[in-house]
Design a protein around this motif. Sequence first.
Motif, short mmCIF file in Angstrom:
data_model
loop_
_atom_site.label_atom_id
_atom_site.label_comp_id
_atom_site.label_asym_id
_atom_site.label_seq_id
_atom_site.Cartn_x
_atom_site.Cartn_y
_atom_site.Cartn_z
N VAL A 1 -20.75 -23.71 62.46
CA VAL A 1 -20.36 -24.27 61.16
C VAL A 1 -21.55 -24.98 60.52
N GLY A 2 -22.62 -24.23 60.44
CA GLY A 2 -23.82 -24.75 59.78
C GLY A 2 -24.51 -25.86 60.53
N GLY A 3 -24.37 -25.87 61.85
CA GLY A 3 -25.05 -26.87 62.67
C GLY A 3 -24.19 -28.04 63.08
N ALA A 4 -22.92 -28.06 62.70
CA ALA A 4 -22.03 -29.17 63.06
C ALA A 4 -21.72 -29.18 64.56
N LEU A 5 -21.65 -28.00 65.16
CA LEU A 5 -21.32 -27.90 66.58
C LEU A 5 -22.60 -27.66 67.35
N THR A 6 -23.02 -28.65 68.09
CA THR A 6 -24.32 -28.60 68.76
C THR A 6 -24.20 -28.31 70.25
N GLU A 7 -23.01 -28.39 70.81
CA GLU A 7 -22.83 -28.17 72.25
C GLU A 7 -22.39 -26.74 72.54
N PRO A 8 -22.64 -26.25 73.74
CA PRO A 8 -22.12 -24.93 74.12
C PRO A 8 -20.60 -24.91 73.99
N PRO A 9 -20.02 -23.73 73.69
CA PRO A 9 -18.57 -23.66 73.46
C PRO A 9 -17.72 -24.23 74.58
N ASP A 10 -18.09 -23.97 75.83
CA ASP A 10 -17.27 -24.45 76.94
C ASP A 10 -17.29 -25.98 77.03
N VAL A 11 -18.41 -26.59 76.66
CA VAL A 11 -18.50 -28.05 76.69
C VAL A 11 -17.74 -28.66 75.53
N TRP A 12 -17.98 -28.15 74.34
CA TRP A 12 -17.33 -28.68 73.14
C TRP A 12 -15.81 -28.56 73.24
N MET A 13 -15.35 -27.43 73.76
CA MET A 13 -13.91 -27.20 73.81
C MET A 13 -13.23 -27.93 74.96
N SER A 14 -13.97 -28.61 75.80
CA SER A 14 -13.36 -29.40 76.86
C SER A 14 -13.12 -30.84 76.45
N ARG A 15 -13.61 -31.23 75.29
CA ARG A 15 -13.51 -32.63 74.87
C ARG A 15 -12.11 -32.94 74.33
N PRO A 16 -11.55 -34.11 74.68
CA PRO A 16 -10.20 -34.46 74.22
C PRO A 16 -10.04 -34.41 72.71
N GLU A 17 -11.06 -34.86 71.97
CA GLU A 17 -10.93 -34.87 70.51
C GLU A 17 -10.90 -33.45 69.94
N THR A 18 -11.57 -32.51 70.61
CA THR A 18 -11.53 -31.11 70.17
C THR A 18 -10.17 -30.49 70.46
N LEU A 19 -9.64 -30.75 71.64
CA LEU A 19 -8.34 -30.19 72.01
C LEU A 19 -7.22 -30.76 71.15
N ALA A 20 -7.37 -32.01 70.72
CA ALA A 20 -6.33 -32.64 69.92
C ALA A 20 -6.37 -32.23 68.46
N ALA A 21 -7.50 -31.70 67.98
CA ALA A 21 -7.63 -31.32 66.57
C ALA A 21 -6.84 -30.05 66.28
N HIS A 22 -6.59 -29.82 64.99
CA HIS A 22 -5.94 -28.57 64.57
C HIS A 22 -7.03 -27.57 64.20
N LEU A 23 -7.36 -26.70 65.15
CA LEU A 23 -8.41 -25.70 64.98
C LEU A 23 -7.83 -24.32 65.29
N PRO A 24 -7.08 -23.75 64.35
CA PRO A 24 -6.36 -22.49 64.64
C PRO A 24 -7.26 -21.31 64.99
N ALA A 25 -8.55 -21.42 64.71
CA ALA A 25 -9.45 -20.33 65.07
C ALA A 25 -9.96 -20.44 66.50
N ALA A 26 -9.71 -21.58 67.17
CA ALA A 26 -10.45 -21.80 68.40
C ALA A 26 -9.72 -22.52 69.52
N ASN A 27 -8.84 -23.48 69.24
CA ASN A 27 -8.37 -24.32 70.34
C ASN A 27 -6.90 -24.13 70.71
N GLY A 28 -6.38 -22.93 70.49
CA GLY A 28 -5.04 -22.64 70.99
C GLY A 28 -4.99 -22.74 72.50
N LEU A 29 -3.84 -23.18 73.02
CA LEU A 29 -3.61 -23.26 74.46
C LEU A 29 -2.41 -22.40 74.80
N ALA A 30 -2.45 -21.73 75.94
CA ALA A 30 -1.33 -20.88 76.34
C ALA A 30 -1.41 -20.57 77.82
#
Length: 372
Positions: free
Chosen positions: A230-259
């Motif tokens: 997103v133009g440099g907003a996400l600086t961490e590798p995907p597996d690291v960024w997506m493990s953070r509580p604030e990322t999991l709690a956000a509404h990110l329909p393109a990325a953080n679905g759980l199932a």
Amino acid sequence: MIRGEVAPGWQPVCDAFAKVMSGPGEIGAGLHIIHRGSTVVDLYGGSHGPDTRQVLFSASKGIASVCLAVLTDRGELDVEAPVARYWPEFGRCGKSGITVAQLLSHQAGLIAPKQGATLAEVLEGRPLADVLAAESPRWPLRPAGRPGYHAVTWGTLADELVRRITGGRLGDVLDELVCRPQDLAISIGGGQAGRPPVPVHAAARIPFTVRMATAVFARAGTPLWEAMTVGGALTEPPDVWMSRPETLAAHLPAANGLATASALARLYALLLAGALVSEGTWRTAVRLRTAGRDRVLGLPAAYGCGFALPSPAWRLGSPTAFGHPGIGGALGLGDPRRELALAFLPRTMPADALSDARHRVLLDAVTSVIGA
């Protein structure tokens, strides 16, 4: 260790799953397949079990697309209408004619703000949506425009569209209209509620050719880098960024679905069975909207209204399948001709997300059982 059940005649898929799980670095995975309305494969390996939830990354787009199809079926959304009918501010800067279908099929040219974004804007959603609405498309939009994969902003735009229609976030609408009524262990946003999801780990070894291709095609400033970060907003590798509580709690329909694997497969099976929307609605949602060399991925890609369609970029095992894979290796799909719904959730990311060898092994095994 392979656990679970396989219906008579489906042993080749069990053998393929065992082969996948014997690969280097595999921690655990779940595979669930429903054929003609009955579960024929329910397998787990390593640390995975029937109740294991994990992040789906871009396989979340398939789930979000089901939510949008439900709104269409209820008469609240017309995918042929301009986005500006529901979201007036979106019509600025030459975007007044962009339809919902074009937006959902990655044709809007809004892969990232031209001046970049902040992490807070990405996680909050609406601030990023406002910025995107005020910009012109990066590429000219024609009646049959080439796609440009909106890796993260697809979810931001879809979430704001749903909010303009219903007043609620896409994840909340999904829960109310789909997941709770069908008792599906699926969610988007609020990922810390209940048992936390298991983490997905990066591949331990990445081939030299993949590292070189990434260095060239995903270097800073390229369309792929813009879309993925997103133009440099996400600086961490995907597996690291997506493990953070604030990322999991956000509404990110393109990325953080759980199932869970079974819930994801059931979602596609219910869609095919007409239990979520009418057949006409889901066929409209999966109808080809654009195909061609993707401006972001660099490979020929095809899309419906949010669903990935069979193409060199999206290998779904059958010319009639639809669904979505994710960078973490997750795969969810439905195939109306073969009456098949499948979900595969591995805990180890592939070295090459657009060419996951595990998907090929499993989908080839399915074809050996029920044909192409």
